[in-house]
Design a protein around this motif. Structure first.
Motif, short mmCIF file in Angstrom:
data_model
loop_
_atom_site.label_atom_id
_atom_site.label_comp_id
_atom_site.label_asym_id
_atom_site.label_seq_id
_atom_site.Cartn_x
_atom_site.Cartn_y
_atom_site.Cartn_z
N GLY A 130 0.78 -1.23 0.00
CA GLY A 130 0.00 0.00 0.00
C GLY A 130 0.81 1.27 0.00
N LYS A 131 2.16 1.18 0.00
CA LYS A 131 2.98 2.39 0.05
C LYS A 131 2.71 3.31 -1.13
CE LYS A 131 7.05 0.45 -0.02
NZ LYS A 131 6.64 -0.95 -0.13
N SER A 132 2.72 2.74 -2.33
CA SER A 132 2.58 3.58 -3.52
C SER A 132 1.20 4.22 -3.60
CB SER A 132 2.84 2.74 -4.78
OG SER A 132 4.16 2.26 -4.81
N THR A 133 0.16 3.42 -3.34
CA THR A 133 -1.20 3.97 -3.39
C THR A 133 -1.38 5.05 -2.33
OG1 THR A 133 -2.13 1.93 -4.29
CG2 THR A 133 -3.65 3.42 -3.17
N THR A 134 -0.89 4.80 -1.11
CA THR A 134 -1.02 5.79 -0.05
C THR A 134 -0.26 7.07 -0.40
OG1 THR A 134 -1.29 4.06 1.63
CG2 THR A 134 -0.60 6.23 2.40
N THR A 135 0.95 6.92 -0.92
CA THR A 135 1.73 8.09 -1.32
C THR A 135 1.01 8.89 -2.39
OG1 THR A 135 3.79 6.91 -0.81
CG2 THR A 135 3.96 8.83 -2.25
N ARG A 147 -2.68 22.80 -2.47
CA ARG A 147 -1.38 22.94 -1.83
C ARG A 147 -0.29 22.57 -2.84
NH1 ARG A 147 -1.38 22.34 3.93
NH2 ARG A 147 0.91 22.41 3.83
N PRO A 148 0.78 23.37 -2.93
CA PRO A 148 1.90 22.95 -3.78
C PRO A 148 2.49 21.64 -3.24
CG PRO A 148 2.51 24.85 -2.43
CD PRO A 148 1.05 24.63 -2.24
N THR A 149 2.74 20.69 -4.12
CA THR A 149 3.20 19.37 -3.67
C THR A 149 3.98 18.67 -4.78
OG1 THR A 149 2.47 17.21 -2.81
CG2 THR A 149 0.99 18.32 -4.33
N GLN A 150 4.94 17.85 -4.38
CA GLN A 150 5.65 16.97 -5.29
C GLN A 150 5.67 15.57 -4.70
OE1 GLN A 150 9.33 18.65 -7.27
NE2 GLN A 150 9.15 20.18 -5.65
N MET A 151 5.86 14.58 -5.56
CA MET A 151 5.90 13.18 -5.14
C MET A 151 7.19 12.56 -5.68
SD MET A 151 3.00 10.24 -5.82
CE MET A 151 3.09 10.38 -7.61
N ALA A 152 7.91 11.83 -4.83
CA ALA A 152 9.21 11.31 -5.26
C ALA A 152 9.59 10.11 -4.39
CB ALA A 152 10.27 12.40 -5.15
N GLY A 153 10.85 9.67 -4.54
CA GLY A 153 11.35 8.53 -3.78
C GLY A 153 11.26 7.25 -4.57
N ASN A 154 10.55 6.29 -4.02
CA ASN A 154 10.38 5.00 -4.68
C ASN A 154 9.29 5.05 -5.74
OD1 ASN A 154 11.55 2.39 -4.62
ND2 ASN A 154 9.65 1.55 -3.78
N ILE A 155 8.68 6.21 -5.92
CA ILE A 155 7.63 6.43 -6.92
C ILE A 155 7.88 7.81 -7.53
CG2 ILE A 155 6.06 7.43 -5.20
CD1 ILE A 155 3.72 6.26 -6.72
N GLY A 156 7.65 7.93 -8.81
CA GLY A 156 7.86 9.23 -9.44
C GLY A 156 9.33 9.54 -9.63
N ARG A 157 9.75 10.74 -9.25
CA ARG A 157 11.11 11.20 -9.50
C ARG A 157 12.06 10.78 -8.39
NH1 ARG A 157 10.14 17.51 -10.95
NH2 ARG A 157 12.27 17.36 -11.74
N GLY A 158 13.37 10.77 -8.73
CA GLY A 158 14.37 10.58 -7.71
C GLY A 158 14.33 11.75 -6.74
N ASP A 167 6.96 27.99 -1.13
CA ASP A 167 6.41 28.37 0.17
C ASP A 167 5.23 27.45 0.50
OD1 ASP A 167 5.36 29.63 2.39
OD2 ASP A 167 5.47 31.63 1.53
N GLY A 168 5.30 26.76 1.64
CA GLY A 168 4.20 25.91 2.10
C GLY A 168 4.05 24.59 1.36
N GLU A 169 5.02 24.20 0.56
CA GLU A 169 4.90 22.97 -0.22
C GLU A 169 5.02 21.74 0.67
OE1 GLU A 169 6.67 20.98 -4.33
OE2 GLU A 169 7.39 22.93 -3.64
N VAL A 170 4.39 20.64 0.22
CA VAL A 170 4.50 19.35 0.90
C VAL A 170 5.10 18.34 -0.08
CG1 VAL A 170 3.31 17.49 2.11
CG2 VAL A 170 2.51 19.85 2.37
N LEU A 171 6.22 17.77 0.28
CA LEU A 171 6.85 16.72 -0.51
C LEU A 171 6.42 15.37 0.07
CD1 LEU A 171 8.89 15.69 -2.62
CD2 LEU A 171 10.67 15.94 -0.90
N VAL A 172 5.89 14.50 -0.78
CA VAL A 172 5.42 13.19 -0.35
C VAL A 172 6.37 12.14 -0.91
CG1 VAL A 172 3.43 11.67 -0.12
CG2 VAL A 172 3.07 14.11 -0.52
N LEU A 173 7.01 11.36 -0.03
CA LEU A 173 8.00 10.37 -0.43
C LEU A 173 7.54 8.97 -0.10
CD1 LEU A 173 11.34 11.97 0.89
CD2 LEU A 173 10.29 12.23 -1.37
#
Length: 467
Positions: A130-135, A147-158, A167-173
């Motif tokens: 469920g990691k990928s779906t939850t992320t 909200r400004p946000t990016q997704m990375a790590g084991n999914i999406g970008r390095g 300002d105020g961004e949330v990075l989801v890894l």
């Protein structure tokens, strides 16, 4: 790109030249370091040279003279079952070993943040299933909230390849055990543990080592808020270690199937309904049953995890509920890829182990099940309790005959190839049934990865006559 801080003017070795390795090299150079690149694969070395990178042979005895750190790609063993020879040499020389996740947390934040009204935050998601779906769901909810946000790590970008935060961004890894085990810095604002089931046991020398690798995300830096799935003993133990007691709302316990009472903050799903409780009061209730992108109890657990993480970030229940309904799901994870004559075709190629396959099977009442590939230790014997929903199994790949021996009285057919399995399942399926690809095995006997396996299934489904 996130320039790596702390190594300006120093030589840093980089082992493994895949996506994360090359991104790491660029980020090191941007931070003023001198990256020394190597890969044991001649093909990977050639690709790096074609991209303009210079190589340094790290197999030489003198390779680690005056080297400040070795950064290794997550797939390269550093401890069990045996360390890569280059990593072992670095350890013998006393050179610190890290990965891109550790470099990221070391480099996240800087003087430019002084002008922000709200500091950027990091949400990290780990667990077995469920990691990928939850992320992706957390990322989707944040986008829906504006909200400004990016997704990375084991999914999406390095992780070092992302854009500098706003300002105020949330990075989801999304972080795997391979990534959390080695990172020398782990300091998320919100950390999520979905669940635990046996996987990668050779890499971690058993289930205890695997859990210890996941646990580092919560113990190294200590997140401000921890979202913990407590449906297994390990999750209950982790929640108990992090919380000062049941009244500590820094830990949000989540469950799929169990009503969580007596805790300061909990989110759980029962019979298709999600409920949030805080300090003895129900804060929200959501009917998940009609959300096509989140079918089954396992996806309801993912919804609970994403809900809790987004609530910890200050989002409102009404906003999160609306975003759940617009979530389309991820490719290869309970993905509806076609419908024909009242039969649905679902691609869950990511179900590479028994636990994830069991959750996929439990999501549908009548299943024509396509399974097989490179089976893992124990085969599919543990799936016996959930086989009641299987009308018939269609077995493919290297483990087809081994799986057949473990199916007992469940009707089955050895098809060997995906093409034959899809054709036979489609020919025999009745209206109201689901043809489900949930292999319970790795893909490497017939496909380079689970994505290509799922794409082949999807292609064959879409080519069926009468769709």
């Amino acid at each position: 790109m996130i320039p790596v801080r702390g190594y300006a003017g120093k030589r840093v070795a980089v082992l493994g030249l895949g996506r994360s390795g090359l991104a790491t090299a660029r980020a090191l150079a941007a931070g003023g370091a001198e990256p020394l690149l190597w890969d044991d694969s001649p093909e990977a070395r050639a690709k790096a040279e074609a991209a303009g990178f210079a190589l340094t042979d790290l197999t030489r005895n003198t390779a680690f003279e005056d080297v400040a750190c070795l950064v290794t790609s997550p797939g390269i063993p550093h401890l069990y079952p045996a360390p890569n020879r280059i990593i072992r040499r670095a350890l013998e020389c006393g050179v610190p070993v890290d990965n891109d996740i550790g470099l990221f947390f070391q480099s996240w934040g800087g003087p430019e943040w002084d002008d922000f009204d709200q500091a950027p935050k990091v949400v990290c998601v780990t667990g077995s299933n469920g990691k990928s779906t939850t992320t992706a769901l957390i990322h989707h909810i944040l986008r829906a909230a504006g909200r400004p946000t990016q997704m990375a790590g084991n999914i999406g970008r390095g992780v070092l390849d992302i854009e500098p935060p706003q300002d105020g961004e949330v990075l989801v890894l999304e972080l795997s055990s391979y990534q959390t085990e080695l990172a020398r810095a782990l300091t998320p604002d919100v950390a999520v543990f979905t669940n635990l089931s046996p996987d990668h046991l050779d890499r971690h020398n058993g289930l205890g080592g695997y859990f210890a690798a996941k646990r580092r995300l919560f113990s190294e830096g200590g997140p401000d808020r921890a979202v913990i799935g407590v449906d297994e003993t390990e999750g209950m133990f982790l929640a108990g270690q992090l919380a000062q007691g049941p009244g500590d709302d820094r830990v949000i316990r989540i469950s799929s199937g169990t009503k969580l009472e007596g805790f300061a903050w909990s989110v759980f799903a029962r019979k298709g309904f999600l409920a949030e409780w805080r300090r003895g009061r129900q804060m929200a209730s959501v009917d998940l049953r009609g959300i096509d992108g989140l079918p089954g109890a396992h996806n309801h657990q993912n919804a609970c995890a994403a809900w809790a993480a987004c609530r910890a970030l200050g989002l409102s229940p009404k906003l999160i509920e609306g975003a759940l309904h617009s979530f389309a799901g991820l490719p290869h994870r309970s993905q509806l890829v076609g419908e024909r004559g009242g039969v649905r075709f679902v691609n869950d190629s990511k179900a590479t182990n028994v636990d994830s396959a069991a959750k996929a099977l439990a999501a549908f009442p009548r299943v024509r099940w396509i399974a097989g590939g490179m089976g893992k230790d124990g085969g599919i014997a543990a799936l016996a309790p959930v086989l009641d929903s299987v009308v018939k199994a269609y077995l493919i790949g290297h483990s087809a005959r081994d799986f057949a021996l473990q199916l007992g009285e469940t009707p089955h057919e050895i098809c060997e190839t995906m093409e034959r399995a899809v054709a036979r399942a489609a020919a025999e399926a009745q209206p109201g049934e689901v043809v489900l690809l949930a292999p319970a095995a790795a893909s490497f006997d017939q496909y380079p990865d689970f994505e290509k396996r799922g794409e082949d299934f999807t292609r064959l489904v879409q080519a069926l006559p009468g769709r």
